[in-house]
Design a protein around this motif. Structure first.
Motif, PDB file in Angstrom:
ATOM      1  N   LEU A 184      -8.950   0.155   5.832  1.00 50.10           N
ATOM      2  CA  LEU A 184      -8.607  -0.087   4.498  1.00 50.10           C
ATOM      3  C   LEU A 184      -9.697  -0.834   3.794  1.00 50.10           C
ATOM      4  CD1 LEU A 184      -4.839  -0.752   5.002  1.00 50.10           C
ATOM      5  CD2 LEU A 184      -6.135   1.225   4.427  1.00 50.10           C
ATOM      6  N   THR A 213      -6.884  -1.627  -4.041  1.00 47.59           N
ATOM      7  CA  THR A 213      -6.470  -3.168  -4.154  1.00 47.59           C
ATOM      8  C   THR A 213      -7.751  -4.080  -4.487  1.00 47.59           C
ATOM      9  OG1 THR A 213      -6.606  -3.575  -1.882  1.00 47.59           O
ATOM     10  CG2 THR A 213      -4.483  -2.602  -2.573  1.00 47.59           C
ATOM     11  N   GLY A 218      -4.918  -0.248  -0.072  1.00 50.11           N
ATOM     12  CA  GLY A 218      -3.543  -0.266   0.496  1.00 50.11           C
ATOM     13  C   GLY A 218      -3.340   1.300   0.967  1.00 50.11           C
ATOM     14  N   THR A 261       0.193  -2.607   2.925  1.00 51.68           N
ATOM     15  CA  THR A 261      -0.434  -2.979   1.640  1.00 51.68           C
ATOM     16  C   THR A 261      -1.770  -3.249   1.849  1.00 51.68           C
ATOM     17  OG1 THR A 261       0.136  -5.411   2.299  1.00 51.68           O
ATOM     18  CG2 THR A 261       1.731  -4.350   1.302  1.00 51.68           C
ATOM     19  N   GLY A 262      -2.409  -3.647   2.811  1.00 52.40           N
ATOM     20  CA  GLY A 262      -3.765  -4.061   2.987  1.00 52.40           C
ATOM     21  C   GLY A 262      -3.855  -5.406   2.602  1.00 52.40           C
ATOM     22  N   PRO A 268       3.632  -5.700   4.709  1.00 51.82           N
ATOM     23  CA  PRO A 268       2.452  -6.456   3.919  1.00 51.82           C
ATOM     24  C   PRO A 268       1.710  -7.341   4.871  1.00 51.82           C
ATOM     25  CG  PRO A 268       4.856  -7.221   4.096  1.00 51.82           C
ATOM     26  CD  PRO A 268       4.780  -6.057   5.147  1.00 51.82           C
ATOM     27  N   GLU A 269       0.671  -7.764   4.196  1.00 52.46           N
ATOM     28  CA  GLU A 269      -0.110  -8.782   4.879  1.00 52.46           C
ATOM     29  C   GLU A 269       0.632 -10.184   4.923  1.00 52.46           C
ATOM     30  OE1 GLU A 269      -3.420 -10.932   3.446  1.00 52.46           O
ATOM     31  OE2 GLU A 269      -3.143  -9.942   1.462  1.00 52.46           O
TER      32      GLU A 269
END
Length: 557
Positions: free
Chosen positions: A69, A137, A146, A159-160, A192-193
Motif C-alpha cells: 500500500l 490516500t 488503501g 485503510t492503509g 483501519p490503522e
C-alpha cells in the motif's frame, strides 16, 4: 454460497512495524503488506526484524498476491526475505515498487526475482477472479493507497496509513471520491490503522520538509549536509528543488545515497538537472557555499553514518565536517532508534558545525487520529470492525471509539485481536478464533534469516557488559588443581576496582574445583557450570552487572 473468510496478522499487532496481514477467502490467500521492524536495544547486532512466515511457506501454492500500500520499509521490507520461499505476484504503485526494489538492493537481494505489477494509487483490477480496489490516500510518502477486496458478503477494506488532505500535491491526494464510490457497496469488514488512534481530533498533513529547512538553504555560509530516510522520496525531491533554487549543487554522501537518487528518478518524482549534480570525486573541487551533500539510509544505519562522519571515522576521508558546515537532521528517530539518534546528534553538536534538527512532532509520521478514523467508519459503515497496526492500547482505543459512534457497532462485531489470532466470517456470522497461527519475530543478522536465537541475543547483551575469563588446570590422576587460577577482565570495571572481583572469582573457581574433586565420579563440565553460576552470582550481587563469564578449565592426565 457465501465465502468463508479468515483474517489474521503475522505481524503489526501490539508492535510498531513488521506489518503483515493475511486475508484468506475460501482457498485463496491475499497478503497485505510485508514489512520490517527496527531492532531495539535488547537486540544487539540485529539489523532488522521480520514476521515469522512459516504459514506462507506451508501454503505458498494458495497465495494469489502480495498487495503493497505504500513504500515505507515497515510495509515492504520483509518481502525481500519472504518472497524467495513463497513467491506470488506483487501489486503496488510505481513509487511503492521502486522503494521495494531499493530496499531489496539495500539488503543485497536481487529485485529481479519479483513478479511486479504496477497499479495506479486509485484503480480497479482483478486478482483470482476478485475485484481489487485501490484508493489514493494522503501519507508522507507519494502514491500511497488503501484497498478493498470483494467478497460475496461485501468488501473487506484496509485503510492503509492516511490523513485527511484536501489541497494536496497530486502525489498526496486523499481521494474522497474513490472512497465515497466504494462506500456505495456493502462493507463487510473495515481494517483501519491504529497508530495514532489515541490522539483526539484530526492529524494535520505535515509531510512537507521545505518550511523547516528553507531558511538554512538561504543563509548557510558553507556546505549543507542533509540526512533523510531513503524511502522519503517526496522529501528528497524537496531538497533537490531547494538546492536548485539556491543555485547549489547536490552531491551524494555515498553509493547508497546515489542509489536512492536513482530511485527518485525512476519513480518519476524529480530528475536532477545535469549541471546541479556533482559526483563524490569532484566534491573537493567545489566551493563550500555551492554544495548540498545528501546522506540517506534506513533506520539505525543512517544514524551510525552520521555518528561516524561527526567523529571523523567515516571511510571517505575526503568528506570531513567543518565548523562552517550546516547539518540538517531531517530523519527523526522512532521508538526503536532513539539511542542511536541521540548518540549521532551528540557527536554532531561536538563538531562545532551548525546543527538543525527537524522536530519529530512537526514532521514525518502521518497517521489517522481519532476523528480521522471515526470519519472512515461513518463513511463505510462496516458490518465488522477490526483495528490493525499499532500497540494494543492503540488497537483498544480504536475499537472503543468505534463502539461509541452509534453505527451498529457493538461487542459482537468489533474485534481486537493479536498476531496469530483469526477473525472468521461466514454465513453464520463473525467470531474470533484463537488458533495460534505460527507467528513471531525472525531476526535478520547480516544475510542470515532467523539465525539469531534468544540465547545468542543474551550472549551479546552479556558481552556488552563485559567479559570475565578464569583459567585453571586440573590433574585427573592427582585430583588437584595444578595450574592457576588466572583471571582476566575486560569491559566490566576500571582496573582499581577489578582486582577484588578477579581475586574472588579465582577463589570461587578453586573452591568449586576442590569440592567436586572429592567426588570419585566428578565431571569437568559440572565443575565449569557450577563455577560459572557462582562467579556470575557474586559479580551480579557486587556490581549489579551481568557480564559474560568464561571458566576455561582444562583437565590433564
Amino acid at each position: 454460497m457465501n465465502d468463508k473468510i479468515r483474517i489474521f496478522a503475522l505481524g503489526g499487532l501490539d508492535e510498531d512495524g513488521k506489518n503483515c496481514y493475511v486475508i484468506e477467502i475460501n482457498q485463496d490467500i491475499f497478503v497485505v503488506e510485508a514489512g520490517i521492524m527496527q531492532p531495539d536495544k535488547t537486540m544487539p547486532g540485529v539489523d532488522y526484524v521480520i514476521p515469522r512466515y512459516d504459514y506462507l511457506v506451508e501454503n505458498k501454492d494458495r497465495i494469489r498476491a502480495y498487495f503493497l500500500l505504500h513504500g515505507h520499509d515497515d510495509e515492504v521490507g520483509a518481502l525481500a526475505y519472504i518472497y524467495p520461499d513463497a513467491p506470488a505476484p506483487v501489486y503496488g504503485s510505481h513509487v511503492t515498487l521502486a522503494m521495494l526494489k531499493l530496499f531489496t538492493e539495500h539488503v543485497k537481494k536481487d529485485p529481479k526475482m519479483y513478479d511486479l505489477h504496477v497499479v495506479e494509487p486509485t484503480s480497479t483490477f482483478k486478482v483470482a477472479g476478485r475485484d481489487i480496489y485501490y484508493f489514493h490516500t494522503a501519507h508522507n510518502i507519494a502514491d500511497s493507497s488503501g484497498m478493498a477486496i470483494s467478497t460475496s458478503m461485501g468488501n473487506i477494506i484496509i485503510t492503509g496509513d492516511f490523513v485527511v488532505e484536501n489541497a494536496a500535491d497530486p502525489a498526496f491526494l486523499n481521494d474522497m471520491n474513490a472512497i465515497a464510490q466504494l462506500a456505495e457497496k456493502p462493507t463487510l469488514a473495515l481494517l483501519p490503522e491504529s497508530i495514532y488512534a489515541e490522539r483526539s481530533g484530526y492529524t494535520a498533513p505535515l509531510y512537507k520538509l521545505t518550511p523547516h529547512i528553507s531558511e538554512a538553504f538561504k543563509n548557510a555560509e558553507g556546505r549543507i549536509f542533509v540526512s533523510i530516510y531513503s524511502n522519503n522520496l517526496y522529501n528528497i525531491t524537496e531538497i533537490i528543488r531547494l538546492a536548485v533554487k539556491e543555485k547549489r549543487k547536490v552531491a551524494c554522501y555515498d553509493a547508497a545515497t546515489y542509489d536512492t537518487l536513482k530511485a527518485v528518478q525512476t519513480a518519476g518524482n524529480h530528475a536532477i538537472p545535469r549541471d546541479s549534480f556533482v559526483s563524490t570525486d569532484d566534491i573537493l573541487r567545489q566551493r563550500d557555499q555551492d554544495l548540498v551533500i545528501l546522506m540517506t539510509g534506513f533506520g539505525s544505519k543512517l544514524f551510525r553514518k552520521i555518528a561516524l562522519l561527526a567523529s571523523g571515522q567515516n571511510e571517505d576521508k575526503r568528506i570531513k565536517l567543518k565548523t562552517t558546515d550546516t547539518f540538517v537532521i531531517a530523519s527523526p528517530s522512532d521508538d526503536n532508534t532513539e539511542i542511536e539518534y541521540t548518540d549521532a546528534a551528540d557527536e554532531l553538536f561536538r563538531t562545532g558545525a551548525s546543527v538543525i534538527v527537524v522536530p519529530k512532532k512537526n514532521f514525518l509520521r502521518m497517521h489517522a487520529s481519532e476523528e480521522d478514523l471515526r470519519m472512515m467508519a461513518s463513511i463505510f459503515k462496516p458490518r465488522y470492525y477490526v483495528p490493525i497496526k499499532g500497540f494494543y492500547k492503540s488497537l483498544l482505543h480504536n475499537a472503543m471509539s468505534a463502539l461509541s459512534m452509534g453505527i451498529n457497532l457493538n461487542h459482537q462485531n468489533v474485534f481486537v485481536v493479536e498476531n496469530g489470532m483469526s477473525v472468521l466470517i461466514d454465513e453464520t456470522g463473525g467470531r474470533v478464533f484463537d488458533e495460534k497461527i505460527p507467528h513471531g519475530d525472525l531476526m535478520i543478522d547480516g544475510e542470515g534469516v532467523g539465525d539469531v536465537s534468544a540465547n545468542v541475543l543474551q550472549d551479546r547483551q552479556k558481552l556488552a557488559e563485559g567479559v570475565v575469563v578464569i583459567t585453571l588446570t586440573i590433574s585427573k590422576s592427582r585430583r588437584a588443581v595444578i595450574a592457576g587460577p588466572s583471571g582476566q577482565m575486560r569491559g566490566l570495571l576500571v582496573a582499581k576496582d577489578a582486582e577484588g572481583i578477579l581475586r574472588e572469582s579465582e577463589r570461587i573457581a578453586v573452591q568449586t574445583a576442590h569440592e567436586f574433586l572429592e567426588n570419585p565420579l566428578y565431571s569437568i563440565d559440572e565443575i565449569k557450570q557450577n563455577a560459572y553460576e557462582k562467579i556470575l552470582r557474586m559479580i551480579r550481587r557486587t556490581t549489579g552487572k551481568e557480564p559474560m563469564v568464561l571458566p576455561l578449565f582444562v583437565e590433564v592426565d
